[in-house]
Design an enzyme around this catalytic site. Structure first.
Site, mmCIF file in Angstrom:
data_model
loop_
_atom_site.group_PDB
_atom_site.id
_atom_site.type_symbol
_atom_site.label_atom_id
_atom_site.label_comp_id
_atom_site.label_asym_id
_atom_site.label_seq_id
_atom_site.Cartn_x
_atom_site.Cartn_y
_atom_site.Cartn_z
ATOM 1 C CB CYS A 14 29.681 25.211 6.393
ATOM 2 S SG CYS A 14 31.204 24.945 5.540
ATOM 3 C CB THR A 15 26.520 26.407 10.891
ATOM 4 O OG1 THR A 15 27.807 26.399 11.474
ATOM 5 C CG2 THR A 15 25.516 25.829 11.830
#
Lengths: 188, 711
Positions: free
Chosen positions: B573-574
């Site tokens: 996940c960024t």
């Protein structure tokens, strides 16, 4: 043309129905774009709507009128000149049409001169779009007007009295309104 | 001039209408809020005043006040409007239809007859004596098209026809008909009448002049008492017309009334006109008319025929007025948006080029945290044409950081981001021309099976078309490898390309340099026309790419590859500090505006803040950097320059010419075998010779502590 006080409590000054153009003959064709969708259907064919007692005029003079309001702006804390223009049948004029009639804009300078920036905004009382002279330059040039005199610091009462007149002498030029000399002389 | 000679038909100048914009505003408001589809006739008031100018007639005017109030508390029947000296109030009726067809289908003849009948009734019932303005009763039919904000309308001023018509015996300026003394007295009396609030708006009256030259103005109902002692008695009315040889329209029904009521055959009348607010007897006319009453007039039941539909520039057609510019909220929003930018240009930045901003087409690859913010910033700068590409759906966590989405977009599995973003943009500014494309961007390192090949190629082609049809491309996706293909395609076509990329607490915003080849299919937006000559002389782009500014991949020594699988959850996940995306997006858009205002556009050289060569502060927007790298922990920002690399996997001449030669097959190969790119560009060689380095590359973004690279 008399200045009328508006009926609102918090009011504004208004000057209305000022004719801003000379009467000129209007070619019927060139006005066709102002009547979009002009229908071909005419009135009832059976009867003649023009009887002998009706004068039929062949020329149609197109005149442009302008309304001016001076409204106090709470945000900028200066008076602001609002204006709108319209034809004799009530059709409103757009800014580019108005600019042709106003002296400051018909001059060689670009219409967006230092003081004359005309924008379209909602009239604070009538809630409809009017054009106004944007006030962000007002306090600057008012300072110039008041500090420029060589009579030293003017009294506050005099300043307040003269404020609207002075303001108007600058702003009115943009739209071709001038204060009659009599009004200026009466101040003494 | 006096007009002598019996037998000439008395010709009246028709009333002219003038409808103030406010009338249409209020009618629209009433239609929308009160009347709905109810099209029963509406009682209205018109206003007129005596002519006040020698060259211009006055009009019958409709204002907002002509209509009943549109507020909910008051009843919809207007109290009969009390006028004043400038506004004589006249009753009228409005038939407003719901469709254009019903507008044309109205029985105009019948409606006119009905109004004429009302006038006839008022004449015989004595109502005229109480309230003479009813003689000038009028009719208005209209159709308000509230989608287009255009109003079709047609006035009728019913006039009872005298059959045979009245003839004119004499007509001359009043100053020539009265003696000097009489004239003075008449003027005074009329001015008093006009100044009294009780009578100022009574448009029909009597003027009697005694043998002593004293004049008196009286109400119509006092007619009997004026009958004696050889007085001159004139039937006077406010005449809106200015013409010297014709009376105005109100006289028609006035004469009809006089002959029906008092059975007179000869009528002396006064067309009362003013100048600058005072009675003007040289403009006013006095005339003498002969009336022959036909049999039918004695019978109350038989209503005379009537005329009175207003001509439109000489033609028997309705009028139309379009008020979109002042009523359509979208148009008002547009002009308000323009206002802001124009103010900026006026006060601070005279060289601001608003035309280019209004016309440029921007393609945003990615509609996430960066995409949403960039889109908003672009609109704030006046950009109207925005396309967003994203294949994802709005997730519940998105609205917090992705400023175009709200909870509603997340429901039912979540709308496609591209679609929801466009909807949101349109809600903010209806005039935006926004398009959403739901599409995945093919990426190297994510190999495709043979079944998927065709659809991937299709996506590639589609991406190519999108890039070709826009002027500026923003790379705002969340992986490095997804930026590869767009970079190549932009380098191939020399499009302005801006990359924004986020780390946890650092960001990169950069503009790609031009592509390796000079041929530019469509530069008319980035640069003014005169520049193409300059460019031919200026060999700014060499095939070895030495001078070109670099792209996002120019500094890489590995080809982009799959960065998403085999990572731990937090790396997949960024995750970034929330403040980064708005900062980076804002800088990206400001950078674009800088490029658009630079005379060389995409070919502009890079500048660094605080450079020693004096910088280009003659450009009003300031310097135009190549790269901006920012770090939140230090609240610091640096401008850097990176020139293009001959071995760049995305923009070097080798790669671009290979793409030009082999097209989609080349792309497919690069997608399926990332080492192919490294071999092609010679990076493999480079790596072998650089095996002494210990490199720790973060696959997501460039490490923020990279030194400035300057060749």
């Amino acid at each position: 043309h008399p200045w009328l006080a508006s009926p609102e409590e918090e009011g504004y000054l208004s000057l209305e129905n000022i004719c801003i153009s000379r009467p000129y003959e209007v070619d019927i064709d060139q006005n066709s774009q102002t009547d979009p969708g002009e229908e071909e259907t005419s009135c009832s064919e059976k009867e003649d709507d023009i009887d002998d007692a009706t004068l039929v005029q062949s020329n149609h003079h197109e005149l442009h009128y302008c309304d001016f309001h001076i409204v106090y702006s709470y945000t900028f804390r200066v008076p602001v000149l609002y204006l709108r223009a319209y034809c004799s049948d009530g059709r409103p004029l757009l800014l580019d049409e108005i600019e042709k009639e106003l002296p400051a804009c018909s001059s060689k300078e670009s219409p967006e001169t230092k003081w004359a920036f005309i924008t379209q905004e909602e009239h604070p009382y009538l809630k409809r779009p009017w054009y106004k002279l944007h006030p962000c330059g007002t306090s600057e040039f008012m300072k110039l007007l008041f500090l420029g005199g060589d009579t030293g610091q003017p009294k506050l009462e005099v300043v307040l009295e003269l404020y609207l007149l002075s303001w108007f002498s600058a702003v009115g030029q943009v739209v071709g309104l001038r204060i009659p000399c009599k009004m200026l002389n009466d101040r003494r | 001039m006096a007009k002598e000679g019996s037998g000439s038909i008395l010709q009246f100048a028709p009333f002219q209408s003038s409808v103030d914009e406010g009338f249409w505003h209020r009618l629209s408001s009433l239609k929308l809020n009160k009347f709905g589809i109810d099209d029963s006739p509406i009682p209205i008031s018109g206003f007129f005043a005596p002519c006040s100018h020698p060259q211009v007639s006055n009009y019958l005017t409709l204002l907002a006040e002509s209509l009943p109030s549109d507020s909910n508390e008051e009843s919809s029947i207007p109290a009969f409007n009390r006028g004043n000296r400038n506004r004589c109030s006249v009753p009228g009726i409005l038939y407003n239809t719901n469709t254009m067809e019903s507008f044309h289908g109205l029985d105009k003849q019948g409606l006119l007859k009905a109004e004429a009948k009302k006038i006839w009734e008022d004449i015989h019932s004595g109502k005229v004596l109480e309230d003479s303005a009813v003689l000038s009763r009028f009719l208005l039919i209209s159709f308000a098209d509230l989608k287009k904000w255009s109003f079709h309308y047609w006035f009728a001023f019913p006039a009872l026809i005298l059959d045979p018509p009245a003839t004119l015996v004499d007509l001359r300026p009043a100053s020539q008909w009265f003696t000097l003394e009489e004239a003075e007295s008449v003027s005074t009396a009329c001015n008093e009448w006009r100044n009294s609030s009780v009578t100022a708006d009574v448009p029909f009256f009597l003027v009697s002049v005694g043998s002593d030259s004293r004049a008196a103005v009286r109400h119509l109902k006092d007619w009997e008492t004026c009958q004696d002692d050889g007085q001159k008695l004139l039937f006077a009315f406010y005449d809106p017309c200015h013409l010297p040889n014709n009376p105005g329209w109100p006289l028609r029904n006035f004469l009809a009334f006089i002959c029906a009521r008092w059975n007179l055959k000869t009528v002396h009348f006064l067309c009362y006109r003013e100048n600058r607010g005072f009675a003007d007897l040289s403009l006013s006319l006095v005339g003498e008319a002969l009336i022959t009453i036909s049999q039918g007039w004695r019978e109350h039941q038989c209503v005379p025929n009537a005329v009175g539909w207003e001509l439109n520039k000489g033609r028997k057609v309705p009028r139309c007025i379009n008020l979109a510019k002042s009523m359509d909220p979208t148009r008002l929003a547009i002009s308000a948006a323009d206002l802001n930018l124009k103010l900026m240009r006026w006060r601070a930045l005279p060289s601001l080029n608003l035309d280019i901003l209004f016309s440029i087409k921007c393609l945003l690859l990615g509609a996430g945290t960066l995409g949403c913010q960039v889109a908003r910033m672009l609109m704030a700068w006046g950009v109207r044409k925005i396309t967003l590409v994203d294949n994802g759906r709005v997730a519940m966590s998105n609205p917090l950081r992705q400023s175009l989405y709200t909870l509603d977009d997340c429901l039912n599995g979540g709308d496609f981001k591209a679609t929801a973003a466009v909807r949101s943009l349109q809600r903010i500014f209806p005039a935006v021309v926004a398009e959403g494309v739901v599409m995945a961007i093919p990426m190297p390192g994510h190999p495709v099976s043979s079944q998927e090949e065709n659809s991937v190629l299709e996506d590639c082609r589609r991406l190519n078309d999108l890039i070709g049809s826009h002027d500026v491309i923003f790379l705002l996706t969340d992986t490095r490898e997804s930026r590869w293909l767009p970079t190549l395609l932009c380098a191939n076509t020399n499009k302005i390309t801006i990359t924004a990329a986020l780390g946890f607490d650092s960001f990169l915003v950069m503009r790609h340099g031009p592509g390796p080849f000079n041929s530019t299919p469509d530069l008319k937006v980035e640069m003014p026309n005169s520049l193409s000559d300059v460019l031919d002389n200026l060999a700014l782009t060499n095939t070895d790419g030495k001078q070109r500014l670099g792209c996002y991949f120019c500094n890489d020594v590995v080809a982009p590859t799959d960065s998403t699988s085999n990572r731990t959850l937090d790396q997949q996940c960024t995750v970034t500090r929330p403040g980064l995306a708005p900062i980076a997006s804002a800088l990206a858009v400001e950078l674009l505006v800088g490029i658009l205002h630079h005379p060389y556009g995409i070919f502009a050289e890079a500048e660094i803040a605080n450079s020693n060569n004096g910088g280009s502060s003659e450009l009003p927007l300031g310097i135009l950097p190549h790269q901006i790298r920012g770090s939140l922990p230090h609240f610091q920002q640096m401008t850097l320059v990176g020139h293009s690399s001959n071995s760049c996997t995305a923009c070097c001449s080798t790669v671009v010419s290979e793409y030009r030669k082999r097209g989609m097959q080349f792309i497919l190969q690069a997608i399926n075998h990332p080492t192919f790119l490294e071999d092609l560009t010679g990076l493999t060689e480079l790596m072998r010779s650089a095996n002494t380095f210990q490199l720790d590359w973060d696959d997501e973004i460039e490490d923020a502590d990279d030194e400035c690279i300057e060749l």
